[in-house]
Design a protein around this motif. Structure first.
Motif, short mmCIF file in Angstrom:
data_model
loop_
_atom_site.label_atom_id
_atom_site.label_comp_id
_atom_site.label_asym_id
_atom_site.label_seq_id
_atom_site.Cartn_x
_atom_site.Cartn_y
_atom_site.Cartn_z
N ASN A 101 0.87 -1.17 0.00
CA ASN A 101 0.00 0.00 0.00
C ASN A 101 0.92 1.23 0.00
O ASN A 101 1.70 1.40 0.93
CB ASN A 101 -0.87 -0.03 1.26
CG ASN A 101 -1.77 1.18 1.36
OD1 ASN A 101 -1.37 2.30 1.04
ND2 ASN A 101 -2.99 0.96 1.82
N ALA B 172 0.56 4.25 0.64
CA ALA B 172 0.39 5.23 1.71
C ALA B 172 0.92 4.71 3.04
O ALA B 172 1.58 5.42 3.79
CB ALA B 172 -1.08 5.60 1.83
N THR B 173 0.67 3.41 3.32
CA THR B 173 1.03 2.88 4.65
C THR B 173 2.28 2.02 4.60
O THR B 173 2.81 1.64 5.65
CB THR B 173 -0.11 2.01 5.19
OG1 THR B 173 -0.27 0.88 4.31
CG2 THR B 173 -1.42 2.77 5.26
N ASP B 174 2.74 1.64 3.41
CA ASP B 174 3.88 0.73 3.22
C ASP B 174 3.60 -0.69 3.71
O ASP B 174 4.50 -1.50 3.82
CB ASP B 174 5.16 1.25 3.90
CG ASP B 174 5.66 2.53 3.26
OD1 ASP B 174 5.20 2.85 2.15
OD2 ASP B 174 6.52 3.20 3.88
N TRP C 235 1.56 5.25 -9.76
CA TRP C 235 0.80 5.94 -8.72
C TRP C 235 0.86 7.45 -8.92
O TRP C 235 -0.09 8.17 -8.65
CB TRP C 235 1.31 5.57 -7.32
CG TRP C 235 0.83 4.21 -6.93
CD1 TRP C 235 1.53 3.06 -7.00
CD2 TRP C 235 -0.49 3.85 -6.50
NE1 TRP C 235 0.74 2.00 -6.63
CE2 TRP C 235 -0.49 2.46 -6.31
CE3 TRP C 235 -1.66 4.57 -6.27
CZ2 TRP C 235 -1.64 1.77 -5.88
CZ3 TRP C 235 -2.79 3.88 -5.83
CH2 TRP C 235 -2.77 2.50 -5.65
#
Ligand SMILES: [Zn+2]
Length: 245
Positions: free
Chosen positions: A76, A78-80, A137
């Motif tokens: 993800n 955004a959250t890694d 992205w």
């Protein structure tokens, strides 16, 4: 030049790379019809020195990962955190084959969706990126609160065989609202399809984007840039976008 490639050429395989086209169903269909050949997608990266995914002859609608040369993780962005099968994420790759320039957990910004190897009937045990590399992205554009990906727009536009070249044009109206306009050229001889095409395309684009209104503008044939390699079909003319570049 009047050559019917499907009938007159001996080409029977097309290996596509460098563009998402080989994994966009409508584009793939058009390529296969025009050449009378089977079309397969691949992708490589200069940083890795070679190809890391390929589509097999069973054409599962995606590309097998060459897992004996790469560890391919999907996170993800955004959250890694790792995401599971069937979820969109960012490709993070470790390569075994670059001794002089180790590439360890390299973040690619490529957008992918991993599905199990068993999705394909060919028997390979390598997992698959469904739809190949789906975009990047940082390609995502926010238009009036809706996410727009150029590749997703292309997939819809290419369902209309009468369209030749197109451009996604982002602009700001009255310095207030973001607008998205699809400029397109109709193939010579298909002009009579414009009305139907215009209506259908507006509807299809809106349906795929939470009802977002797309402006559809026809331009004269030959006005838009035609690309042979690494197409750039998105122009962001909004003031903020120009500033940030
Ligand atoms: Zn396969």
């Amino acid at each position: 030049m009047g050559i019917d490639l499907a009938k007159e050429s001996k080409v029977n395989k097309l290996i596509c790379s460098g563009e998402p086209a080989g994994s966009i169903p409508a584009v793939k269909r058009q390529l296969e019809e025009a050449w009378g050949a089977k079309c397969g997608d691949t992708a490589g990266m200069t940083e890795l020195g070679t190809i890391m995914i390929f589509e097999c002859s069973h054409q599962p609608g995606g590309t097998h990962i060459i897992e004996d040369n790469y560890i391919e993780e999907v996170l993800n962005p955004a959250t890694d955190e790792p995401v599971g099968y069937g979820e969109l994420g960012e490709r993070v790759v470790t390569s075994f084959g670059r001794g002089f320039i180790p590439v360890i957990r390299y973040r690619t910004k490529d957008m992918v969706l991993k599905v199990p190897a068993s999705t394909c009937t060919c028997g390979r045990t390598w997992d698959i990126y469904d739809g190949g590399i789906r975009g990047r992205w940082d390609d995502m554009k926010l238009i009036r609160g809706t996410n727009v990906y150029p590749r997703a727009v292309e997939a819809i536009v290419r369902e209309y065989a009468a369209i030749d070249e197109f451009q996604i044009y982002l602009w700001r109206k009255d310095n207030l609202t973001d607008e998205i306009t699809i400029k397109l050229e109709v193939k010579p001889g298909f002009e009579s399809e414009w009305e139907t095409l215009h209506r259908g395309l507006s509807k299809d684009l809106a349906n795929a984007h939470e009802g977002l209104r797309f402006n559809i503008e026809r331009v004269d044939y030959g006005v838009l840039p035609h690309f042979e390699l690494k197409a750039k079909r998105l122009v962001d003319a909004r003031p903020v976008a120009q500033y940030s570049e």
